[in-house]
Motif scaffolding. Sequence first.
Motif: not given
Length: 148
Positions: A8, A34-38, A46, A49-50, A54
């Motif tokens: 993260d 989290s799914f916010n990261h590529n 994945v 984002d709670n 992670t």
Amino acid sequence: MKILVDADACPKKVLQICMELGRRYAVAVWTVASFNHNIISDYHVVVGDNDQETDIKVLNLSEARDIIITQDWGLAAMVLGKKTRCISPAGREFRNDNIDFLLEERDMKAKLRRSGGKTKGPSKRTGEEDRRFQECLEAILGEGTKAT
């Protein structure tokens, strides 16, 4: 043995070093974010984002002899209990003999911030940190594997 990265907030250079050394020592590199990261990785997990999601996944995936990469001192304390090795992206190895001090320091700084005080944030990442991280990871890998 695997390298398990709390991805993260992991610097890109640290991820690159993990991938290079993982290939050299034939050790799988797992990333969790989290799914916010590529993140591009052979073994990427994945999560949502709670808060702490992670960290919980990294803890659940970790096993004895794994190498965990995280800058989260709380997560480091928990994975050390599972007989892993743990390194910060700055190249500091978290160990049973230093984790209590670090957690106390974290607690004192949190109390200071809650009472309105200010603490210094992290400084800009340096090449020296990259070098220390690589040396630390390579030393640990060298103890448990042979380079290919």
